[in-house]
Scaffold this active site. Structure first.
Site, PDB file in Angstrom:
ATOM      1  N   TYR A   1      -1.086  -6.882   6.071  1.00 48.88           N
ATOM      2  CA  TYR A   1      -1.123  -5.512   5.544  1.00 48.88           C
ATOM      3  C   TYR A   1      -0.368  -4.559   6.482  1.00 48.88           C
ATOM      4  O   TYR A   1       0.463  -3.758   6.039  1.00 48.88           O
ATOM      5  CB  TYR A   1      -2.581  -5.080   5.385  1.00 48.88           C
ATOM      6  CG  TYR A   1      -2.763  -3.698   4.799  1.00 48.88           C
ATOM      7  CD1 TYR A   1      -2.517  -3.462   3.449  1.00 48.88           C
ATOM      8  CD2 TYR A   1      -3.188  -2.629   5.591  1.00 48.88           C
ATOM      9  CE1 TYR A   1      -2.685  -2.192   2.902  1.00 48.88           C
ATOM     10  CE2 TYR A   1      -3.370  -1.364   5.058  1.00 48.88           C
ATOM     11  CZ  TYR A   1      -3.119  -1.145   3.713  1.00 48.88           C
ATOM     12  OH  TYR A   1      -3.288   0.114   3.182  1.00 48.88           O
TER      13      TYR A   1
ATOM     14  N   ALA B   1       1.983  -5.255   8.609  1.00 55.61           N
ATOM     15  CA  ALA B   1       3.425  -5.540   8.577  1.00 55.61           C
ATOM     16  C   ALA B   1       4.068  -4.921   7.340  1.00 55.61           C
ATOM     17  O   ALA B   1       5.158  -4.343   7.411  1.00 55.61           O
ATOM     18  CB  ALA B   1       3.665  -7.047   8.593  1.00 55.61           C
TER      19      ALA B   1
HETATM   20  P1  NDP Z   1      -7.209   1.019  -4.687  1.00 55.22           P
HETATM   21  O1  NDP Z   1      -7.436  -0.432  -4.440  1.00 55.22           O
HETATM   22  O2  NDP Z   1      -8.365   1.910  -4.881  1.00 55.22           O
HETATM   23  O3  NDP Z   1      -6.181   1.203  -5.912  1.00 55.22           O
HETATM   24  C1  NDP Z   1      -4.993   0.473  -5.913  1.00 55.22           C
HETATM   25  C2  NDP Z   1      -4.125   0.931  -7.065  1.00 55.22           C
HETATM   26  O4  NDP Z   1      -2.901   0.176  -7.000  1.00 55.22           O
HETATM   27  C3  NDP Z   1      -4.762   0.667  -8.403  1.00 55.22           C
HETATM   28  O5  NDP Z   1      -4.441   1.723  -9.292  1.00 55.22           O
HETATM   29  C4  NDP Z   1      -4.077  -0.628  -8.857  1.00 55.22           C
HETATM   30  O6  NDP Z   1      -3.934  -0.704 -10.273  1.00 55.22           O
HETATM   31  C5  NDP Z   1      -2.704  -0.464  -8.239  1.00 55.22           C
HETATM   32  N1  NDP Z   1      -2.014  -1.734  -8.069  1.00 55.22           N
HETATM   33  C6  NDP Z   1      -2.360  -2.780  -7.298  1.00 55.22           C
HETATM   34  N2  NDP Z   1      -1.452  -3.769  -7.419  1.00 55.22           N
HETATM   35  C7  NDP Z   1      -0.521  -3.317  -8.292  1.00 55.22           C
HETATM   36  C8  NDP Z   1       0.662  -3.861  -8.823  1.00 55.22           C
HETATM   37  N3  NDP Z   1       1.079  -5.098  -8.492  1.00 55.22           N
HETATM   38  N4  NDP Z   1       1.395  -3.129  -9.689  1.00 55.22           N
HETATM   39  C9  NDP Z   1       1.003  -1.881 -10.051  1.00 55.22           C
HETATM   40  N5  NDP Z   1      -0.124  -1.311  -9.581  1.00 55.22           N
HETATM   41  C10 NDP Z   1      -0.873  -2.023  -8.718  1.00 55.22           C
HETATM   42  O7  NDP Z   1      -6.326   1.516  -3.440  1.00 55.22           O
HETATM   43  P2  NDP Z   1      -6.197   2.961  -2.769  1.00 55.22           P
HETATM   44  O8  NDP Z   1      -6.198   4.005  -3.802  1.00 55.22           O
HETATM   45  O9  NDP Z   1      -7.153   3.022  -1.652  1.00 55.22           O
HETATM   46  O10 NDP Z   1      -4.742   2.805  -2.106  1.00 55.22           O
HETATM   47  C11 NDP Z   1      -3.575   3.427  -2.644  1.00 55.22           C
HETATM   48  C12 NDP Z   1      -2.468   3.275  -1.612  1.00 55.22           C
HETATM   49  O11 NDP Z   1      -2.862   3.904  -0.395  1.00 55.22           O
HETATM   50  C13 NDP Z   1      -2.163   1.815  -1.256  1.00 55.22           C
HETATM   51  O12 NDP Z   1      -0.769   1.659  -1.066  1.00 55.22           O
HETATM   52  C14 NDP Z   1      -2.896   1.622   0.047  1.00 55.22           C
HETATM   53  O13 NDP Z   1      -2.348   0.583   0.823  1.00 55.22           O
HETATM   54  C15 NDP Z   1      -2.759   2.979   0.679  1.00 55.22           C
HETATM   55  N6  NDP Z   1      -3.768   3.281   1.689  1.00 55.22           N
HETATM   56  C16 NDP Z   1      -5.110   3.271   1.393  1.00 55.22           C
HETATM   57  C17 NDP Z   1      -6.035   3.560   2.382  1.00 55.22           C
HETATM   58  C18 NDP Z   1      -7.519   3.545   2.150  1.00 55.22           C
HETATM   59  O14 NDP Z   1      -8.278   3.603   3.139  1.00 55.22           O
HETATM   60  N7  NDP Z   1      -8.009   3.473   0.909  1.00 55.22           N
HETATM   61  C19 NDP Z   1      -5.620   3.893   3.752  1.00 55.22           C
HETATM   62  C20 NDP Z   1      -4.185   3.867   3.939  1.00 55.22           C
HETATM   63  C21 NDP Z   1      -3.316   3.578   2.946  1.00 55.22           C
HETATM   64  P3  NDP Z   1      -4.707  -1.799 -11.187  1.00 55.22           P
HETATM   65  O15 NDP Z   1      -6.154  -1.642 -10.935  1.00 55.22           O
HETATM   66  O16 NDP Z   1      -4.267  -1.404 -12.558  1.00 55.22           O
HETATM   67  O17 NDP Z   1      -4.177  -3.138 -10.741  1.00 55.22           O
END
Ligand code: NDP
Length: 252
Positions: free
Chosen positions: A160, A162
């Protein structure tokens, strides 16, 4: 082209991974600021549709669009669909992401490829798909989602970390490349945020992380959404290639 009250042209944003968590909060924040929003999802169709219904009921032009961001063909179809409906794309938020927790010795190749596929290829495919349109118009703003682990590295989150480090480097390089086309590219690297991504953490884990944080709590998706919206907006008109970190002071 979507029009708001009084026939005023609205800016259009595509937010990947907007069915829940930070992405859904970003969609609501953009809608609140008067932007039309395209809500991308991969699996959570019902939640994406419910969000679009919620925004549409408020008079916001909104659409749900399915695509696995790790699949270049699906990403191109998604962008084509959004451009067909909205005619214009002003803002791209590369938010979709997945996490992986475990010892580096235990990450198998399939999981390693998948996390890079979603978190890194996904950002690249989305940027590649929207850039011809933005470059043609000589206007646009892109915000990518990294993580504090992409800045400092997280134990048992090597893959993650990386991917999220790659997102920061990608953002900086792309900002230099497309700046002359008047396109800004910035990154948001949040700390610990209260979403389903952290659902595996126990109440005790979350309390310990809050304790370590100078502001003594974890963050909310809305706090990240406001940072994303700021970077995407004209308020940040001279910011590009930057990383902003809503993390409560955990990483400075
Ligand atoms: P969640 O797991 O709550 O939500 C992830 C979202 O990404 C969902 O809407 C999911 O949609 C979508 N998703 C996952 N895989 C795919 C894919 N292959 N194609 C399209 N959509 C996809 O994550 P967060 O809201 O917490 O995270 C959002 C971003 O913020 C991420 O990039 C995460 O790495 C980053 N982040 C989060 C932190 C945290 O503490 N929560 C901290 C730092 C960064 P579906 O359900 O439809 O698959």
């Amino acid at each position: 082209m979507p029009e708001g009250k009084g026939g005023i042209h609205m800016k259009c944003a595509l937010i990947t991974g907007a069915s829940r968590g930070i992405g859904a909060a970003v969609a609501r924040e953009f809608a609140r600021r008067g932007w039309a929003v395209a809500v991308n999802y991969s699996k959570s169709e019902e939640r994406a549709n419910a969000l679009v219904e919620e925004l549409t009921a408020q008079g916001v032009p909104a659409m749900a669009v399915r695509a696995d961001v790790a699949d270049r063909v699906q990403v191109q179809e998604m962008v084509d669909n959004v451009l067909e409906k909205f005619c214009q794309l002003d803002i791209l938020i590369c938010n979709a992401g997945v996490s992986e927790v475990g010892l580096v010795s235990e990450i198998d190749e399939v999981r390693w490829r998948r996390i890079f596929g979603v978190n890194v290829d996904g950002v690249h495919f989305c940027c590649q798909a929207v850039l011809p349109h933005m470059i043609h118009r000589k206007a646009g703003s892109i915000v990518t989602l990294s993580s504090m682990w992409g800045q400092v590295g997280g134990s048992c989150e090597v893959a993650y970390s990386a991917t999220k480090g790659a997102v920061i480097a990608y953002t900086k390089a792309l900002a230099k490349e497309v700046g002359p086309s008047n396109i800004r590219v910035n990154c948001v690297a949040p700390g610990v945020i209260d979403t389903e991504m952290n659902g595996r953490l126990t109440r005790e884990d979350l309390a310990a992380l809050a304790d370590e944080t100078p502001l003594c709590r974890i963050g909310t998706p809305e706090e990240v959404a406001r940072t994303v919206a700021f970077l995407a907006s004209e308020e940040a008109s001279f910011l590009t290639g930057q990383t902003l970190s809503p993390n409560g002071g955990l990483v400075v």
